[in-house]
Design a protein around this motif. Structure first.
Motif, PDB file in Angstrom:
ATOM      1  N   ALA A 154      -5.316   3.911  -3.687  1.00  0.00           N
ATOM      2  CA  ALA A 154      -5.284   2.807  -4.636  1.00  0.00           C
ATOM      3  C   ALA A 154      -4.665   3.358  -5.913  1.00  0.00           C
ATOM      4  O   ALA A 154      -5.030   4.431  -6.374  1.00  0.00           O
ATOM      5  CB  ALA A 154      -6.695   2.294  -4.907  1.00  0.00           C
ATOM      6  N   GLY A 155      -3.716   2.629  -6.453  1.00  0.00           N
ATOM      7  CA  GLY A 155      -3.122   3.038  -7.720  1.00  0.00           C
ATOM      8  C   GLY A 155      -1.644   3.319  -7.630  1.00  0.00           C
ATOM      9  O   GLY A 155      -1.113   3.564  -6.563  1.00  0.00           O
ATOM     10  N   THR A 156      -1.000   3.215  -8.758  1.00  0.00           N
ATOM     11  CA  THR A 156       0.414   3.527  -8.903  1.00  0.00           C
ATOM     12  C   THR A 156       0.587   4.185 -10.262  1.00  0.00           C
ATOM     13  O   THR A 156      -0.278   4.030 -11.119  1.00  0.00           O
ATOM     14  CB  THR A 156       1.295   2.260  -8.830  1.00  0.00           C
ATOM     15  OG1 THR A 156       0.864   1.352  -9.823  1.00  0.00           O
ATOM     16  CG2 THR A 156       1.241   1.619  -7.478  1.00  0.00           C
ATOM     17  N   PRO A 157       1.620   4.885 -10.524  1.00  0.00           N
ATOM     18  CA  PRO A 157       2.738   5.197  -9.647  1.00  0.00           C
ATOM     19  C   PRO A 157       2.337   6.280  -8.661  1.00  0.00           C
ATOM     20  O   PRO A 157       1.408   7.039  -8.910  1.00  0.00           O
ATOM     21  CB  PRO A 157       3.812   5.705 -10.601  1.00  0.00           C
ATOM     22  CG  PRO A 157       3.037   6.348 -11.708  1.00  0.00           C
ATOM     23  CD  PRO A 157       1.785   5.509 -11.847  1.00  0.00           C
ATOM     24  N   LYS A 158       3.050   6.339  -7.557  1.00  0.00           N
ATOM     25  CA  LYS A 158       2.725   7.347  -6.547  1.00  0.00           C
ATOM     26  C   LYS A 158       3.246   8.711  -6.994  1.00  0.00           C
ATOM     27  O   LYS A 158       4.244   8.802  -7.702  1.00  0.00           O
ATOM     28  CB  LYS A 158       3.321   6.956  -5.204  1.00  0.00           C
ATOM     29  CG  LYS A 158       4.834   6.991  -5.144  1.00  0.00           C
ATOM     30  CD  LYS A 158       5.323   6.598  -3.769  1.00  0.00           C
ATOM     31  CE  LYS A 158       6.810   6.522  -3.699  1.00  0.00           C
ATOM     32  NZ  LYS A 158       7.431   5.436  -4.420  1.00  0.00           N
ATOM     33  N   PRO A 159       2.554   9.779  -6.580  1.00  0.00           N
ATOM     34  CA  PRO A 159       3.055  11.122  -6.878  1.00  0.00           C
ATOM     35  C   PRO A 159       4.376  11.368  -6.145  1.00  0.00           C
ATOM     36  O   PRO A 159       4.615  10.809  -5.078  1.00  0.00           O
ATOM     37  CB  PRO A 159       1.967  12.045  -6.324  1.00  0.00           C
ATOM     38  CG  PRO A 159       0.779  11.198  -6.080  1.00  0.00           C
ATOM     39  CD  PRO A 159       1.280   9.813  -5.883  1.00  0.00           C
ATOM     40  N   ALA A 204      -2.756  11.287 -13.385  1.00  0.00           N
ATOM     41  CA  ALA A 204      -3.277  10.121 -12.675  1.00  0.00           C
ATOM     42  C   ALA A 204      -4.320  10.536 -11.653  1.00  0.00           C
ATOM     43  O   ALA A 204      -4.223  11.608 -11.057  1.00  0.00           O
ATOM     44  CB  ALA A 204      -2.141   9.381 -11.986  1.00  0.00           C
ATOM     45  N   THR A 205      -5.310   9.669 -11.467  1.00  0.00           N
ATOM     46  CA  THR A 205      -6.335   9.848 -10.450  1.00  0.00           C
ATOM     47  C   THR A 205      -6.241   8.684  -9.485  1.00  0.00           C
ATOM     48  O   THR A 205      -6.095   7.533  -9.899  1.00  0.00           O
ATOM     49  CB  THR A 205      -7.732   9.896 -11.088  1.00  0.00           C
ATOM     50  OG1 THR A 205      -7.792  10.982 -12.005  1.00  0.00           O
ATOM     51  CG2 THR A 205      -8.816  10.070 -10.036  1.00  0.00           C
ATOM     52  N   LYS A 256       0.834  -1.194   0.000  1.00  0.00           N
ATOM     53  CA  LYS A 256       0.000   0.000   0.000  1.00  0.00           C
ATOM     54  C   LYS A 256       0.873   1.251   0.000  1.00  0.00           C
ATOM     55  O   LYS A 256       2.010   1.225   0.443  1.00  0.00           O
ATOM     56  CB  LYS A 256      -0.890   0.029   1.240  1.00  0.00           C
ATOM     57  CG  LYS A 256      -1.865  -1.116   1.312  1.00  0.00           C
ATOM     58  CD  LYS A 256      -2.685  -1.015   2.566  1.00  0.00           C
ATOM     59  CE  LYS A 256      -3.592  -2.209   2.731  1.00  0.00           C
ATOM     60  NZ  LYS A 256      -4.328  -2.167   3.994  1.00  0.00           N
ATOM     61  N   ILE A 257       0.282   2.342  -0.474  1.00  0.00           N
ATOM     62  CA  ILE A 257       0.968   3.627  -0.498  1.00  0.00           C
ATOM     63  C   ILE A 257       0.154   4.614   0.330  1.00  0.00           C
ATOM     64  O   ILE A 257      -1.049   4.774   0.120  1.00  0.00           O
ATOM     65  CB  ILE A 257       1.118   4.164  -1.930  1.00  0.00           C
ATOM     66  CG1 ILE A 257       1.955   3.201  -2.772  1.00  0.00           C
ATOM     67  CG2 ILE A 257       1.732   5.563  -1.922  1.00  0.00           C
ATOM     68  CD1 ILE A 257       1.957   3.529  -4.245  1.00  0.00           C
ATOM     69  N   GLY A 258       0.817   5.283   1.264  1.00  0.00           N
ATOM     70  CA  GLY A 258       0.184   6.313   2.077  1.00  0.00           C
ATOM     71  C   GLY A 258       0.851   7.647   1.812  1.00  0.00           C
ATOM     72  O   GLY A 258       2.072   7.753   1.853  1.00  0.00           O
ATOM     73  N   LEU A 259       0.054   8.656   1.507  1.00  0.00           N
ATOM     74  CA  LEU A 259       0.574   9.982   1.194  1.00  0.00           C
ATOM     75  C   LEU A 259       0.299  10.951   2.333  1.00  0.00           C
ATOM     76  O   LEU A 259      -0.751  10.900   2.971  1.00  0.00           O
ATOM     77  CB  LEU A 259      -0.078  10.521  -0.080  1.00  0.00           C
ATOM     78  CG  LEU A 259       0.149   9.694  -1.341  1.00  0.00           C
ATOM     79  CD1 LEU A 259      -0.703  10.235  -2.472  1.00  0.00           C
ATOM     80  CD2 LEU A 259       1.608   9.685  -1.730  1.00  0.00           C
ATOM     81  N   GLY A 287     -12.518   9.906  -0.999  1.00  0.00           N
ATOM     82  CA  GLY A 287     -12.613  10.790  -2.138  1.00  0.00           C
ATOM     83  C   GLY A 287     -11.553  10.460  -3.168  1.00  0.00           C
ATOM     84  O   GLY A 287     -11.109   9.314  -3.248  1.00  0.00           O
ATOM     85  N   THR A 288     -11.122  11.471  -3.912  1.00  0.00           N
ATOM     86  CA  THR A 288     -10.141  11.260  -4.969  1.00  0.00           C
ATOM     87  C   THR A 288      -9.034  12.302  -4.904  1.00  0.00           C
ATOM     88  O   THR A 288      -9.205  13.390  -4.355  1.00  0.00           O
ATOM     89  CB  THR A 288     -10.779  11.330  -6.367  1.00  0.00           C
ATOM     90  OG1 THR A 288     -11.413  12.590  -6.527  1.00  0.00           O
ATOM     91  CG2 THR A 288     -11.778  10.207  -6.588  1.00  0.00           C
ATOM     92  N   LEU A 289      -7.910  11.929  -5.492  1.00  0.00           N
ATOM     93  CA  LEU A 289      -6.761  12.811  -5.663  1.00  0.00           C
ATOM     94  C   LEU A 289      -6.415  12.808  -7.141  1.00  0.00           C
ATOM     95  O   LEU A 289      -6.371  11.738  -7.760  1.00  0.00           O
ATOM     96  CB  LEU A 289      -5.560  12.302  -4.871  1.00  0.00           C
ATOM     97  CG  LEU A 289      -5.757  12.023  -3.389  1.00  0.00           C
ATOM     98  CD1 LEU A 289      -4.533  11.314  -2.819  1.00  0.00           C
ATOM     99  CD2 LEU A 289      -6.021  13.314  -2.642  1.00  0.00           C
ATOM    100  N   VAL A 290      -6.152  13.963  -7.697  1.00  0.00           N
ATOM    101  CA  VAL A 290      -5.738  14.055  -9.094  1.00  0.00           C
ATOM    102  C   VAL A 290      -4.379  14.732  -9.139  1.00  0.00           C
ATOM    103  O   VAL A 290      -4.224  15.859  -8.660  1.00  0.00           O
ATOM    104  CB  VAL A 290      -6.754  14.843  -9.945  1.00  0.00           C
ATOM    105  CG1 VAL A 290      -6.249  14.987 -11.381  1.00  0.00           C
ATOM    106  CG2 VAL A 290      -8.116  14.179  -9.918  1.00  0.00           C
ATOM    107  N   CYS A 291      -3.411  14.026  -9.702  1.00  0.00           N
ATOM    108  CA  CYS A 291      -2.068  14.562  -9.872  1.00  0.00           C
ATOM    109  C   CYS A 291      -1.883  14.876 -11.352  1.00  0.00           C
ATOM    110  O   CYS A 291      -1.807  13.958 -12.180  1.00  0.00           O
ATOM    111  CB  CYS A 291      -1.022  13.549  -9.405  1.00  0.00           C
ATOM    112  SG  CYS A 291       0.669  14.151  -9.588  1.00  0.00           S
ATOM    113  N   GLU A 292      -1.850  16.168 -11.687  1.00  0.00           N
ATOM    114  CA  GLU A 292      -1.736  16.571 -13.083  1.00  0.00           C
ATOM    115  C   GLU A 292      -0.397  16.189 -13.688  1.00  0.00           C
ATOM    116  O   GLU A 292      -0.315  15.853 -14.861  1.00  0.00           O
ATOM    117  CB  GLU A 292      -1.984  18.070 -13.212  1.00  0.00           C
ATOM    118  CG  GLU A 292      -3.406  18.442 -12.880  1.00  0.00           C
ATOM    119  CD  GLU A 292      -3.630  19.941 -12.891  1.00  0.00           C
ATOM    120  OE1 GLU A 292      -2.709  20.701 -13.252  1.00  0.00           O
ATOM    121  OE2 GLU A 292      -4.737  20.350 -12.516  1.00  0.00           O
ATOM    122  N   THR A 293       0.663  16.221 -12.891  1.00  0.00           N
ATOM    123  CA  THR A 293       1.997  15.893 -13.396  1.00  0.00           C
ATOM    124  C   THR A 293       2.025  14.487 -13.982  1.00  0.00           C
ATOM    125  O   THR A 293       2.584  14.254 -15.047  1.00  0.00           O
ATOM    126  CB  THR A 293       3.045  15.998 -12.266  1.00  0.00           C
ATOM    127  OG1 THR A 293       2.945  17.269 -11.668  1.00  0.00           O
ATOM    128  CG2 THR A 293       4.443  15.791 -12.799  1.00  0.00           C
TER     129      THR A 293
END
Length: 96
Positions: A77-82, A58-59, A27-30, A49-55
Motif C-alpha cells: 500500500a502506498g506510492t511512489p514505489k521504490p 517512505a514506509t 496495485k504495486i507488487g515488489l 509487515g512493513t518496508l522502509v525505503c530510506e531513499t
C-alpha cells in the motif's frame, strides 16, 4: 531469491534491495533479492509487515505476499514505489 523464512523463521528484520516490480489493477507488487515474508500457501495466509525505503523516506505496508512466475511478490500500500536497486528495510509483523 534467498528465502530466509525457510531457513530462520524467527528472523524479523533484514535489509535487501528491490529486484523488480509489477503493477496491475491499481496495485504495486515488489520483488526483492531476498525476503523474510512467507507467501500464501495451501490456504495459509501470507506474512505481513512493513518496508522502509530510506531513499524515498517512505514506509509501506505489506498487504499480501504471493508466489508468482515472476518470483515472490510483495503487494504494498502506498506510492511512489521504490526504484529497482533501492535499499529497503523489511520488518515482519511478529504478532500476526
Amino acid at each position: 531469491m534467498k528465502e530466509h523464512y525457510q531457513v530462520d523463521p524467527y528472523l524479523l528484520q533484514i535489509r535487501t534491495r528491490v529486484k523488480g516490480f509489477i503493477e496491475g489493477q491499481g496495485k504495486i507488487g515488489l520483488i526483492f533479492e531476498e525476503t523474510i515474508f512467507s507467501p500464501t500457501t495451501d490456504g495459509n495466509p501470507s506474512d505481513r509487515g512493513t518496508l522502509v525505503c530510506e531513499t524515498l523516506r517512505a514506509t509501506y505496508e505489506v498487504l499480501l505476499v504471493e508466489q508468482r512466475p515472476e518470483g515472490i511478490v510483495h503487494w504494498i500500500a502506498g506510492t511512489p514505489k521504490p526504484t529497482i536497486g533501492a535499499s529497503v528495510l523489511m520488518t515482519l509483523d511478529r504478532d500476526r
